[in-house]
Design a protein around this motif. Sequence first.
Motif, PDB file in Angstrom:
ATOM      1  N   GLU A 138     -43.164 -13.832  59.084  1.00 25.66           N
ATOM      2  CA  GLU A 138     -43.652 -14.635  58.292  1.00 25.66           C
ATOM      3  C   GLU A 138     -43.666 -16.263  58.857  1.00 25.66           C
ATOM      4  N   GLU A 139     -42.908 -16.423  59.528  1.00 26.03           N
ATOM      5  CA  GLU A 139     -42.608 -17.858  60.136  1.00 26.03           C
ATOM      6  C   GLU A 139     -44.046 -17.819  61.092  1.00 26.03           C
ATOM      7  N   GLU A 140     -44.232 -17.035  61.853  1.00 25.62           N
ATOM      8  CA  GLU A 140     -45.295 -16.988  62.844  1.00 25.62           C
ATOM      9  C   GLU A 140     -46.426 -17.157  62.030  1.00 25.62           C
ATOM     10  N   GLN A 141     -46.878 -16.314  60.892  1.00 24.12           N
ATOM     11  CA  GLN A 141     -47.896 -16.378  60.230  1.00 24.12           C
ATOM     12  C   GLN A 141     -48.191 -17.714  59.567  1.00 24.12           C
ATOM     13  N   ALA A 142     -47.144 -18.383  58.964  1.00 24.34           N
ATOM     14  CA  ALA A 142     -47.205 -19.791  58.438  1.00 24.34           C
ATOM     15  C   ALA A 142     -47.817 -20.768  59.358  1.00 24.34           C
ATOM     16  N   GLN A 143     -47.857 -20.583  60.524  1.00 22.69           N
ATOM     17  CA  GLN A 143     -48.134 -21.472  61.766  1.00 22.69           C
ATOM     18  C   GLN A 143     -49.836 -21.668  61.642  1.00 22.69           C
ATOM     19  N   LEU A 144     -50.254 -20.236  61.274  1.00 22.77           N
ATOM     20  CA  LEU A 144     -51.756 -20.288  61.382  1.00 22.77           C
ATOM     21  C   LEU A 144     -52.319 -20.941  60.139  1.00 22.77           C
ATOM     22  N   LYS A 145     -51.510 -21.119  59.038  1.00 19.74           N
ATOM     23  CA  LYS A 145     -52.343 -22.057  57.892  1.00 19.74           C
ATOM     24  C   LYS A 145     -52.350 -23.243  58.194  1.00 19.74           C
ATOM     25  N   GLU A 146     -53.188 -24.022  57.656  1.00 18.06           N
ATOM     26  CA  GLU A 146     -53.106 -25.453  57.957  1.00 18.06           C
ATOM     27  C   GLU A 146     -52.182 -26.260  57.150  1.00 18.06           C
ATOM     28  N   GLY A 147     -51.711 -27.419  57.912  1.00 16.04           N
ATOM     29  CA  GLY A 147     -50.674 -28.131  57.486  1.00 16.04           C
ATOM     30  C   GLY A 147     -49.250 -27.199  57.375  1.00 16.04           C
ATOM     31  N   ASN A 148     -48.970 -26.970  58.632  1.00 10.61           N
ATOM     32  CA  ASN A 148     -47.503 -26.228  58.731  1.00 10.61           C
ATOM     33  C   ASN A 148     -46.798 -26.091  57.496  1.00 10.61           C
ATOM     34  N   GLU A 149     -46.737 -25.164  56.544  1.00  7.90           N
ATOM     35  CA  GLU A 149     -45.620 -25.012  55.588  1.00  7.90           C
ATOM     36  C   GLU A 149     -44.360 -24.537  56.149  1.00  7.90           C
ATOM     37  N   ILE A 150     -43.410 -25.377  56.217  1.00  2.97           N
ATOM     38  CA  ILE A 150     -42.221 -24.710  56.744  1.00  2.97           C
ATOM     39  C   ILE A 150     -41.414 -23.887  55.673  1.00  2.97           C
ATOM     40  N   ILE A 151     -41.377 -22.655  55.846  1.00  3.83           N
ATOM     41  CA  ILE A 151     -40.516 -21.887  55.075  1.00  3.83           C
ATOM     42  C   ILE A 151     -39.163 -22.339  54.837  1.00  3.83           C
ATOM     43  N   LYS A 152     -38.655 -22.563  53.731  1.00  2.86           N
ATOM     44  CA  LYS A 152     -37.273 -23.114  53.593  1.00  2.86           C
ATOM     45  C   LYS A 152     -36.264 -21.491  53.571  1.00  2.86           C
ATOM     46  N   LYS A 153     -35.382 -21.432  54.388  1.00  6.72           N
ATOM     47  CA  LYS A 153     -34.703 -20.314  53.984  1.00  6.72           C
ATOM     48  C   LYS A 153     -33.628 -20.746  53.014  1.00  6.72           C
ATOM     49  N   PRO A 154     -33.325 -19.709  52.326  1.00  7.84           N
ATOM     50  CA  PRO A 154     -32.453 -20.215  50.994  1.00  7.84           C
ATOM     51  C   PRO A 154     -30.883 -20.469  51.797  1.00  7.84           C
ATOM     52  N   GLU A 155     -30.421 -21.300  51.311  1.00  5.39           N
ATOM     53  CA  GLU A 155     -28.956 -21.857  51.990  1.00  5.39           C
ATOM     54  C   GLU A 155     -27.957 -20.757  51.488  1.00  5.39           C
ATOM     55  N   PRO A 156     -27.254 -20.212  52.387  1.00  5.00           N
ATOM     56  CA  PRO A 156     -26.192 -19.156  51.893  1.00  5.00           C
ATOM     57  C   PRO A 156     -25.290 -19.924  51.069  1.00  5.00           C
ATOM     58  N   VAL A 157     -24.821 -19.271  50.189  1.00  6.50           N
ATOM     59  CA  VAL A 157     -23.820 -19.868  49.301  1.00  6.50           C
ATOM     60  C   VAL A 157     -22.399 -19.178  49.648  1.00  6.50           C
ATOM     61  N   GLU A 158     -21.433 -20.008  49.614  1.00 10.27           N
ATOM     62  CA  GLU A 158     -20.085 -19.636  49.698  1.00 10.27           C
ATOM     63  C   GLU A 158     -19.648 -18.694  48.836  1.00 10.27           C
ATOM     64  N   ARG A 159     -19.329 -17.350  48.732  1.00 11.43           N
ATOM     65  CA  ARG A 159     -19.097 -16.587  47.903  1.00 11.43           C
ATOM     66  C   ARG A 159     -17.720 -15.668  48.377  1.00 11.43           C
ATOM     67  N   LEU A 160     -16.922 -15.444  47.268  1.00  6.48           N
ATOM     68  CA  LEU A 160     -15.811 -14.450  47.571  1.00  6.48           C
ATOM     69  C   LEU A 160     -16.535 -13.144  48.047  1.00  6.48           C
ATOM     70  N   ASP A 161     -15.971 -12.440  49.050  1.00  4.79           N
ATOM     71  CA  ASP A 161     -16.496 -11.107  49.804  1.00  4.79           C
ATOM     72  C   ASP A 161     -15.635 -10.271  48.770  1.00  4.79           C
ATOM     73  N   MET A 162     -16.479  -9.641  48.091  1.00  2.07           N
ATOM     74  CA  MET A 162     -15.796  -8.702  46.905  1.00  2.07           C
ATOM     75  C   MET A 162     -15.494  -7.324  47.872  1.00  2.07           C
ATOM     76  N   ARG A 163     -16.413  -7.121  48.645  1.00  3.78           N
ATOM     77  CA  ARG A 163     -15.877  -5.797  49.709  1.00  3.78           C
ATOM     78  C   ARG A 163     -14.615  -5.577  50.010  1.00  3.78           C
ATOM     79  N   LYS A 164     -13.895  -6.907  50.269  1.00  4.59           N
ATOM     80  CA  LYS A 164     -12.473  -6.802  50.744  1.00  4.59           C
ATOM     81  C   LYS A 164     -11.446  -6.111  49.733  1.00  4.59           C
TER      82      LYS A 164
END
Lengths: 469, 94
Positions: A138-164
């Motif tokens: 997706e990031e490579e494809q975004a380069q092809l569009k006009e005006g480099n839209e930078i895809i913002k990755k969602p910031e990882p939220v600190e969560r308690l890991d329930m799997r433990k």
Amino acid sequence: MSTFFKSIGLSKVKLPSKKWLAFYTVSSFALSGVIYDKQQQKSIRQNYIDQVKDISNEKLEINQLPRKIKVFIAPPPSDYLETSLKFWSRYVKPILYYSGLDYEIIVENQQGVIRSYVANEMRNLRKSILDLPLKNLEEEQAQLKEGNEIIKKPEPVERLDMRKYMGIFYKMELPDEIKSEDCVKNEPELTGGVICLGRGAFKEYITGLHEGLLGPLDMPKEVIDKAREISKIENDKSKDTTLQTSTEMVKDITNEEKTNETMMDIPKEETFIETIQDSNTLVKNETTELPSGDASAGANEDASANEDASANEDASANEDARANDKEICLPSFLPEKSYNEISLPIELNNFQTTLKDRETGLPILIHQPIVMIPIPNLIGFLNIPKRIYRFYNKRYMCDSICGDVTHLVKQDTIRRFEKGDLQLGLEEELDWPSRWVQKGQDRNSEWVNELIGDKRVYEQLKVINEKRE
Amino acid sequence: MSFLGFGASQPQLTSEQKISAAETELDLVTDMFNRLVNNCHQKCIDRSNYSAGDLNKNESACLDRCVAKYFETNVKVGENMQKMGQNFSAGGRF
């Protein structure tokens, strides 16, 4: 006839008239031909399945992943993807399923999707060796569009890991890092596997490998500019006239993503096969907001954790417009295919050591053995006699396809790739409709070009098919 | 569900509310986990084949797929519920 019956004592039996007899004869011939062929196919398939079944009863540790096979499926020209998927589900899939192997399917509806995927994998591998940031499609494809839209990755939220704390892990330790069982194998050719269904898929796979390994790491400027030009022309033209499609203007480029006409020449609503997502896109889909708030966010985390261990299978078949958006087809980074002039990148180290994927520890695609399965598909009114003949003789094709896949599963006929193997499946090209081929040559599309390989790359490959003379 | 539409950010919760929210989350996740284990065990592990205690490759792969399908079903149903919920709230205002 009636005198014959009298002589054996059945004087009351009357045969139907000659015309009816003729009808019954012809129809029973036709029907019995079909039934015989289908029965034979079943028994052939069952035969190969029995050869392979024992592998599925082997033990698999809790912290191990099974061997994964990547399947690249391309539709036959001028036809729907479903035709190829029929071959997949009838001949290839049962054997993979009964052997207990894991598989991932990568489908395409336009030319170039498989090539983009494979080339991107190779480029990401090279970037990871050089410690550069990786980019997904997706990031490579975004380069092809006009005006480099930078895809913002969602910031990882600190969560308690329930799997433990789930289930028995409340008291027990979580298992160690989950690794593929292939990691411990010494020879890279015994790990994984690649199946190319269709000559187009095979061509794209090979060109993708070359493009990824020999081509530049970033999209070259000429390619970006060209692609932006094409999209500009398209936008202007679509504002002027409604009838003229952009295909008439698109000439002499290698990327097909900007054309409205897919290679099947059918309107977009009819391509109804969902593309397969690999684990990246599946995880992205699951970070959408759900109404039950926090609880489901916890579920999303579990899902993303489990995606690492899950098999990716094509699920629904009813997402028409979305399917076309999800397929990303990038233009070739190496449009001229001048492989001879380019020297092998330093990071590949002349392939002296087997290159391994950073995250999973498995040897990359180039070391995994390839099976090429041609998809014979004749279309057209004048071809009907040939098609009838093929319809009644499907069992031979079933035999050869199932045989090849069984060899891949049992890993007994692996050999080095030779120059003649670039012509694997060439007989499929004889089936391609000539008008389609002509159109493709005018547009300079990928599939009709001859498959060129560079010796330094293809001598690293391994094949399972038998040798071509 | 509906009150989140008004505020621009998450509503400020007191620590008690945070604890109870965490508790409900834990309950929900545990519940889902237990259901998942039961469901997949029922579907994937053949009742007649207890000759060995370890999972073989077929069963392993089946479990992986079962979990993937369960989560995907969960997500899809959740998305549909959300759409229904929006329709309800829009209809309610009129």
